[in-house]
Design a protein around this motif. Structure first.
Motif, short mmCIF file in Angstrom:
data_model
loop_
_atom_site.label_atom_id
_atom_site.label_comp_id
_atom_site.label_asym_id
_atom_site.label_seq_id
_atom_site.Cartn_x
_atom_site.Cartn_y
_atom_site.Cartn_z
N LEU A 128 62.20 33.64 33.02
CA LEU A 128 61.00 34.42 33.27
C LEU A 128 60.39 34.93 31.97
N GLN A 129 59.06 34.75 31.85
CA GLN A 129 58.32 35.22 30.68
C GLN A 129 57.29 36.28 31.03
N ASN A 130 56.78 36.25 32.24
CA ASN A 130 55.70 37.18 32.63
C ASN A 130 55.95 37.66 34.05
N ILE A 131 56.05 38.99 34.22
CA ILE A 131 56.13 39.56 35.56
C ILE A 131 55.07 40.63 35.69
N VAL A 154 55.76 39.74 28.98
CA VAL A 154 54.88 40.70 29.64
C VAL A 154 55.62 41.33 30.81
N ILE A 155 55.65 42.67 30.85
CA ILE A 155 56.16 43.41 32.00
C ILE A 155 55.07 44.37 32.44
N ASN A 156 54.52 44.13 33.62
CA ASN A 156 53.49 45.01 34.18
C ASN A 156 53.97 45.52 35.53
N LEU A 157 54.42 46.78 35.54
CA LEU A 157 54.83 47.43 36.79
C LEU A 157 53.96 48.66 37.03
N ALA A 158 52.77 48.67 36.48
CA ALA A 158 51.90 49.84 36.51
C ALA A 158 51.38 50.13 37.92
N TRP A 159 51.00 51.40 38.12
CA TRP A 159 50.35 51.83 39.36
C TRP A 159 51.18 51.49 40.58
N ASN A 160 52.43 51.95 40.54
CA ASN A 160 53.33 51.85 41.68
C ASN A 160 53.95 53.22 41.92
N ASN A 161 55.04 53.26 42.63
CA ASN A 161 55.72 54.54 42.93
C ASN A 161 57.16 54.53 42.43
N LEU A 162 57.37 53.92 41.27
CA LEU A 162 58.71 53.83 40.72
C LEU A 162 59.17 55.19 40.18
N VAL A 163 60.45 55.44 40.29
CA VAL A 163 61.02 56.75 39.91
C VAL A 163 62.18 56.54 38.93
N GLY A 164 62.78 57.65 38.53
CA GLY A 164 63.93 57.58 37.64
C GLY A 164 63.51 57.51 36.18
N ARG A 165 64.44 57.13 35.34
CA ARG A 165 64.21 57.07 33.91
C ARG A 165 63.86 55.66 33.45
N GLU A 169 67.85 49.92 28.11
CA GLU A 169 68.06 48.48 27.92
C GLU A 169 66.77 47.72 27.62
N LEU A 170 65.61 48.34 27.90
CA LEU A 170 64.35 47.67 27.59
C LEU A 170 64.22 47.36 26.11
N GLY A 171 64.96 48.09 25.29
CA GLY A 171 64.91 47.85 23.86
C GLY A 171 65.45 46.50 23.43
N SER A 172 66.02 45.73 24.36
CA SER A 172 66.57 44.41 24.05
C SER A 172 65.52 43.31 24.06
N PHE A 173 64.33 43.60 24.54
CA PHE A 173 63.30 42.56 24.71
C PHE A 173 62.55 42.33 23.39
N THR A 174 63.15 41.60 22.49
CA THR A 174 62.53 41.40 21.18
C THR A 174 61.31 40.49 21.23
N ASN A 175 61.10 39.78 22.34
CA ASN A 175 59.92 38.92 22.48
C ASN A 175 58.78 39.60 23.24
N LEU A 176 59.01 40.82 23.71
CA LEU A 176 58.04 41.48 24.59
C LEU A 176 56.76 41.81 23.83
N LEU A 177 55.62 41.43 24.42
CA LEU A 177 54.31 41.72 23.85
C LEU A 177 53.63 42.89 24.54
N LEU A 178 53.88 43.06 25.85
CA LEU A 178 53.21 44.10 26.62
C LEU A 178 54.19 44.75 27.58
N SER A 199 58.10 42.83 18.58
CA SER A 199 56.90 42.02 18.82
C SER A 199 55.83 42.76 19.63
N LEU A 200 56.13 43.97 20.07
CA LEU A 200 55.27 44.67 21.03
C LEU A 200 53.89 44.97 20.45
#
Length: 399
Positions: A128-131, A154-165, A169-178, A199-200
């Protein structure tokens, strides 16, 4: 001669038999792969309760690679690589069977009415490269298994009802642009590990319930290009158009990192209406670092309880600066004469502070200025005649 013909016939038979065996094995493998993807897609369809545009006219009369929203690989025999069902007003949930589409590289489900949790099985999609699941009603915490998909860009989970912290572990995505987690219900601090996202280019975390200071480590994100409003964000779901945006968060306290100047391509920085100053003196010393940002065009520091005097380094900010907003703070002393160096300013807002002295005559050199706000201060003396030279000025606030 007969024995030679028999030997040749035996060899030919062996070659044909071997070829048939390979073909049979290949067809079996491909058939299994096809059936796996086919069943996974049908399971996704079965979780959709409402389909107003009748997208899911998926049936066996058409091969699944030709179903609407489905793209298959040419290299890997009819394996699904893209699932694009965005902006179709779909109602339902996302089936865990999506984890069986193991060749999937891109998922676009934004702008629908999908609910329930994001299935952890999505972490099996190691290609997976884009979600993009933005603008839905997904609940629960960030799907931690997604952090196994280290190829994500690309990780786009915006405008939802996600909770928690927000997971460290997101710091492992060295290829992440967005990374877009805008408008959810995340709590706690911004993980310093996000500073490892080398790469962000786009970071969007506003409209959550985050707290604490901006991590010093974010200053290492040298590929971030610019930052726009934390609060008044006008939505735009075209991510190519958003590739140069950075959002952080709403209603934070603490201090502003002193190393923002390492973001050499920074064009837009807005940290208004937070509590970064706490009325203390010298809380604007981070401006010294921002003089390295030669592309900076927008700077809004309003409503942050900044105290003390306005540093002389303000005069050394980028000449590309068109918006400078420092309203509603606790700044005192005189307005620095060197502000005349910001020759491309179109808006200068210094209102709502405790500035004293007079308006510098040199302010008239800001020939591009269209709006000037100096009201609600302790300014005295005459209005400088040089203001009459500002032929573009349309709004003058001296109240």
């Amino acid at each position: 001669m007969v024995s030679g013909l028999l030997a040749s016939s035996s060899l030919l038979f062996y070659i044909l038999l071997h070829a048939c065996f390979i073909l049979l094995a290949s067809n079996t493998t491909f058939g299994f792969a096809n059936e796996t993807d086919n069943q996974a897609l049908l399971a996704i369809k079965n979780q959709i309760a409402e389909d107003p545009f009748q997208v899911f006219s998926w049936n066996d009369s058409i091969q699944f690679c030709n179903w609407k929203g489905v793209t298959c690989s040419r290299q890997h025999h009819q394996r699904v690589t893209v699932l694009n069902l965005s902006s179709l007003e779909l109602v339902g949930s996302l089936s865990p069977h999506i984890g069986n589409l193991t060749f999937l590289r891109e998922i676009y489900l934004e702008n629908n009415n999908l609910h329930d949790t994001i299935p952890q099985e999505i972490g099996r999609l190691f290609r997976l490269q884009n979600i993009s699941l933005g603008n839905n009603f997904f609940q629960g915490e960030f799907p931690i298994n997604l952090t196994r998909c280290l190829g994500l860009r690309v990780i786009n989970l915006a405008w939802n009802n996600l909770v928690g912290r927000i997971p460290i572990e997101l710091g492992s995505f060295t290829n992440l642009l967005l990374l877009d987690l805008t408008k959810n219900h995340f709590i706690g601090n911004i993980p310093p590990s996000l500073g490892n996202l080398s790469s962000l280019r786009v970071l969007l975390l506003d409209y959550n319930n985050l707290e604490g200071s901006i991590p010093f480590e974010l200053g290492k994100l040298s590929n971030l290009v610019f930052s726009i409003e934390f609060q008044q964000f006008v939505r735009n779901d075209s991510y190519p158009a958003l590739q140069y945006l950075v959002h952080l968060f709403l209603c934070s306290s603490g201090s502003v990192p002193m190393n923002l100047g390492s973001l050499l391509d920074l064009k837009w920085l807005n940290i208004n209406n937070n509590r970064f100053g706490n009325e203390k003196a010298n809380t604007l010393s981070f401006l010294d670092s921002l003089t390295n940002c030669t592309n900076l065009g927008f700077l809004d520091l309003g409503g942050n309880y900044f105290g003390g005097v306005l540093p002389n380094s303000i005069a050394n900010l980028s000449t590309n600066l068109t918006i400078l907003q420092i309203s509603q703070n606790y700044l005192s002393g005189s307005i620095p004469r060197g502000i005349e160096n910001l020759v491309n300013l179109k808006l200068l807002a210094l209102d709502g502070n405790m500035f004293t002295g007079s308006i510098p005559e040199s302010i008239g050199k800001l020939s591009e200025l269209e709006q000037l706000f100096i009201s609600a201060n302790n300014i005295s003396g005459k209005i400088p005649s040089s203001i009459g030279n500002m032929s573009r000025l349309s709004i003058l606030g001296l109240g």
